[in-house]
Design an enzyme around this catalytic site. Structure first.
Site, short mmCIF file in Angstrom:
data_model
loop_
_atom_site.label_atom_id
_atom_site.label_comp_id
_atom_site.label_asym_id
_atom_site.label_seq_id
_atom_site.Cartn_x
_atom_site.Cartn_y
_atom_site.Cartn_z
N LYS A 114 -34.26 -5.11 -11.92
CA LYS A 114 -34.11 -3.76 -11.38
C LYS A 114 -35.12 -2.82 -12.01
CE LYS A 114 -29.22 -3.74 -10.06
NZ LYS A 114 -27.90 -3.10 -10.32
N HIS A 160 -21.54 -12.40 -8.61
CA HIS A 160 -21.92 -11.53 -9.71
C HIS A 160 -21.07 -11.79 -10.95
CE1 HIS A 160 -24.54 -8.32 -10.93
NE2 HIS A 160 -23.53 -7.58 -11.37
N ARG A 182 -22.63 -14.04 -13.50
CA ARG A 182 -23.56 -13.38 -14.43
C ARG A 182 -22.79 -12.76 -15.60
NH1 ARG A 182 -28.46 -10.25 -15.15
NH2 ARG A 182 -28.02 -8.01 -15.17
N HIS A 237 -30.79 -5.37 -19.20
CA HIS A 237 -30.18 -4.05 -19.24
C HIS A 237 -31.05 -3.09 -20.05
CE1 HIS A 237 -25.87 -5.75 -18.52
NE2 HIS A 237 -26.52 -5.52 -17.39
N TYR A 257 -20.44 -4.58 -19.71
CA TYR A 257 -20.63 -5.79 -18.92
C TYR A 257 -19.87 -6.97 -19.49
CZ TYR A 257 -23.59 -7.80 -15.25
OH TYR A 257 -24.07 -8.33 -14.10
#
Length: 309
Positions: free
Chosen positions: A184, A252, A255, A278, A287
């Site tokens: 990202k 997801h 992960r 991240h 997370y």
């Protein structure tokens, strides 16, 4: 609803007919729209002291919108439901503004409450392994089963996002011991590739019937095109039903499981942050579900001042 004036009721009926006929909205969507916008119009009428025509709707203020939202929250409406109702109101006002020729900016600029999306819960190590095995046993063509096993193994074994796994190219095969991933925001990271993941991808490559050009997707759909992420979600859905896992067992979640299991095995939180890509350690903390005590352990072990103390 009795407070709504005939003109407003007609406008609502006209909009619903438009959504049903032109937009082909489903009947349950129409029913939800009718309740959401009808409730809004009834509140505005009561807020202004009685039944009204369309005129006052063209002059709504930011204060009117805040009052409605505050009333909804007082009645116990959650952030997600309020956001949905506001979306319906905005859609109605876009249509009404075109019809009545007024500026709907006040309504359209009203900000929805922030909705905190729940993070998928990580699977246990046993469940994660069972998922990978079961994905390969789903009833479908052999090479497609091998493809799906390779993808979910990359999600769990390397902590990749589904978009990152499906973004791999033919040039990435055979997989090396570490992959350069662009995540990202264009953030680059190096991810070690476990032998099990390389083997799963090799098994898929041996069976894939399509030529894998260097600049073409590594993982192919049944007709040779890119894999739709929805197909992997569907495979996970079938798998979790077979295994009796909760609805949170999504691609997801694999992960999340990767990160959580690494942490439970004594992995360094900052190293896991790098593996996940991240930008902030706080994101990794949420997370992995790590508690503050564990976070302080990492801080104490890494921070120079803490070490001197």
């Amino acid at each position: 609803m009795s407070l709504i004036s005939p003109a407003q009721r007609d406008a609502l009926a006209g909009w619903l007919a438009h959504e049903r006929g032109i937009k082909n909205a489903a009947e349950n969507t129409i029913e939800a729209y009718a309740a959401d916008v009808g409730g809004f119009l009834a509140f505005i009428a009561a807020h202004h002291g009685g039944t009204e025509g369309l005129g006052p709707l063209t002059r709504l203020t930011a204060s009117d919108m805040r009052s409605w939202m505050a009333n909804e929250r007082t009645r116990g409406t959650g952030a997600r439901s309020l956001a949905r109702r506001l979306s319906a109101v905005k859609t109605f006002f876009r249509w009404l503004a075109q019809r009545e020729e007024f500026d709907p900016t006040t309504v359209l600029s009203t900000r929805a409450p922030r909705v905190q999306r729940p993070l998928p819960r990580p699977l246990s190590e046993e469940a994660a392994k069972a998922v990978i095995e079961t994905v390969g046993e789903l009833p479908r063509e052999g090479w497609i089963a091998a493809r799906d096993v390779a993808i979910v193994t990359l999600l769990y074994g390397c902590g990749l996002r589904i978009s990152e796994a499906l973004g791999l190219l033919g040039a990435d095969a055979p997989l090396p011991e570490s992959l350069r991933i662009i995540g990202k925001g264009g953030k680059e990271r190096i991810v070690p590739v476990l032998p099990a993941a390389r083997k799963a991808v090799d098994d898929y490559l041996r069976q894939c019937p399509y030529e894998l050009a260097p600049d073409a997707p590594l993982f192919r759909g049944s007709r040779g095109g890119p894999v739709n992420p929805r197909l992997i979600s569907k495979a996970m859905e079938q798998t979790r039903l077979q295994l009796g896992l909760p609805a949170t067992a999504t691609p997801h979640a694999l992960r999340h499981s990767f990160a959580t299991h690494l942490l439970n095995a004594g992995g360094d939180l900052r190293a896991i942050q790098e593996l996940l890509g991240h930008a902030a350690l706080s994101t990794t903390q949420v997370y992995t579900g790590v508690d503050n005590a564990r976070l302080m352990e990492v801080y104490s072990a890494a921070h120079p001042r803490a070490k001197r103390g």
